[in-house]
Design a protein around this motif. Structure first.
Motif, short mmCIF file in Angstrom:
data_model
loop_
_atom_site.label_atom_id
_atom_site.label_comp_id
_atom_site.label_asym_id
_atom_site.label_seq_id
_atom_site.Cartn_x
_atom_site.Cartn_y
_atom_site.Cartn_z
N TRP A 5 0.82 -1.21 0.00
CA TRP A 5 0.00 0.00 0.00
C TRP A 5 0.85 1.26 0.00
O TRP A 5 0.44 2.28 -0.52
CB TRP A 5 -0.99 0.00 1.16
N ARG A 6 2.06 1.18 0.53
CA ARG A 6 2.96 2.34 0.56
C ARG A 6 3.37 2.78 -0.85
O ARG A 6 3.70 3.94 -1.06
CB ARG A 6 4.19 2.03 1.41
N ASP A 7 3.32 1.85 -1.80
CA ASP A 7 3.66 2.18 -3.19
C ASP A 7 2.65 3.14 -3.81
O ASP A 7 2.94 3.78 -4.83
CB ASP A 7 3.74 0.91 -4.05
N ARG A 8 1.48 3.28 -3.22
CA ARG A 8 0.43 4.15 -3.75
C ARG A 8 0.59 5.61 -3.30
O ARG A 8 -0.08 6.49 -3.82
CB ARG A 8 -0.94 3.64 -3.31
N LEU A 9 1.46 5.85 -2.32
CA LEU A 9 1.62 7.19 -1.76
C LEU A 9 2.44 8.10 -2.66
O LEU A 9 3.28 7.64 -3.43
CB LEU A 9 2.30 7.10 -0.38
N LYS A 10 2.19 9.40 -2.52
CA LYS A 10 3.00 10.42 -3.21
C LYS A 10 4.00 10.95 -2.18
O LYS A 10 3.65 11.81 -1.36
CB LYS A 10 2.11 11.56 -3.71
N LEU A 11 5.21 10.42 -2.22
CA LEU A 11 6.25 10.82 -1.27
C LEU A 11 7.41 11.46 -2.01
O LEU A 11 7.76 11.03 -3.11
CB LEU A 11 6.76 9.60 -0.49
N ALA A 12 7.99 12.46 -1.39
CA ALA A 12 9.19 13.09 -1.95
C ALA A 12 10.41 12.24 -1.58
O ALA A 12 10.35 11.43 -0.65
CB ALA A 12 9.35 14.50 -1.39
N GLU A 13 11.49 12.44 -2.31
CA GLU A 13 12.74 11.74 -2.02
C GLU A 13 13.15 12.01 -0.57
O GLU A 13 13.17 13.16 -0.14
CB GLU A 13 13.83 12.23 -2.98
N GLY A 14 13.41 10.97 0.18
CA GLY A 14 13.84 11.11 1.57
C GLY A 14 12.72 11.12 2.59
O GLY A 14 12.98 11.09 3.79
N ASP A 15 11.45 11.16 2.14
CA ASP A 15 10.32 11.12 3.08
C ASP A 15 10.25 9.74 3.74
O ASP A 15 10.53 8.72 3.12
CB ASP A 15 8.99 11.37 2.36
N THR A 16 9.86 9.74 5.00
CA THR A 16 9.67 8.49 5.74
C THR A 16 8.32 8.53 6.44
O THR A 16 7.74 9.60 6.65
CB THR A 16 10.78 8.28 6.79
N LEU A 17 7.82 7.35 6.80
CA LEU A 17 6.57 7.24 7.54
C LEU A 17 6.87 6.91 8.99
O LEU A 17 7.70 6.04 9.27
CB LEU A 17 5.69 6.14 6.95
N LYS A 18 6.20 7.60 9.90
CA LYS A 18 6.33 7.33 11.33
C LYS A 18 4.96 6.94 11.86
O LYS A 18 4.01 7.73 11.78
CB LYS A 18 6.85 8.56 12.08
N LEU A 19 4.84 5.70 12.37
CA LEU A 19 3.57 5.23 12.91
C LEU A 19 3.25 6.00 14.19
O LEU A 19 4.05 6.04 15.12
CB LEU A 19 3.65 3.73 13.21
N LEU A 20 2.09 6.65 14.21
CA LEU A 20 1.65 7.38 15.39
C LEU A 20 0.84 6.49 16.32
O LEU A 20 1.06 6.48 17.52
CB LEU A 20 0.82 8.60 14.99
N HIS A 21 -0.12 5.76 15.74
CA HIS A 21 -0.90 4.81 16.53
C HIS A 21 -1.66 3.87 15.61
O HIS A 21 -1.86 4.14 14.43
CB HIS A 21 -1.84 5.53 17.51
N SER A 22 -2.05 2.75 16.20
CA SER A 22 -2.88 1.78 15.48
C SER A 22 -3.96 1.29 16.43
O SER A 22 -3.77 1.29 17.65
CB SER A 22 -2.04 0.61 14.95
N LYS A 23 -5.08 0.91 15.85
CA LYS A 23 -6.19 0.41 16.66
C LYS A 23 -7.02 -0.56 15.82
O LYS A 23 -6.94 -0.56 14.60
CB LYS A 23 -7.06 1.55 17.16
N SER A 24 -7.78 -1.37 16.51
CA SER A 24 -8.75 -2.25 15.86
C SER A 24 -10.13 -1.80 16.27
O SER A 24 -10.36 -1.44 17.44
CB SER A 24 -8.52 -3.70 16.28
#
Length: 83
Positions: A5-24
């Motif tokens: 799913w991360r392949d669908r994102l529009k990210l600039a060179e060097g951008d990273t994802l930081k998980l803030l929270h997850s829930k069910s």
């Protein structure tokens, strides 16, 4: 093979994802929701991503959804698909 799913994102060179929270959520915890910050290479926050993975109780069909927003709240990506 299914793409991540991360392949669908529009990210600039060097951008990273930081998980803030997850829930069910849901009466049988059938929906997983993950919220991420998009961090630019200099450490600043450049947007958010919400990823949802829902498994139907009847039929066990999975629906995935990703919504990417800019820091101003503008929706950049809003896609849903089945897995």
């Amino acid at each position: 093979m299914m793409s991540d799913w991360r392949d669908r994102l529009k990210l600039a060179e060097g951008d990273t994802l930081k998980l803030l929270h997850s829930k069910s959520t849901g009466f049988m915890q059938e929906t997983d929701v993950e919220t991420y910050e998009i961090r630019a290479s200099n450490g600043s926050v450049s947007g958010t991503v919400i990823f949802t993975d829902h498994t139907a109780v009847k039929g066990f069909k999975r629906t995935l959804c990703v919504v990417q927003r800019s820091t101003a709240g503008e929706i950049l990506i809003d896609e849903a698909w089945t897995a």
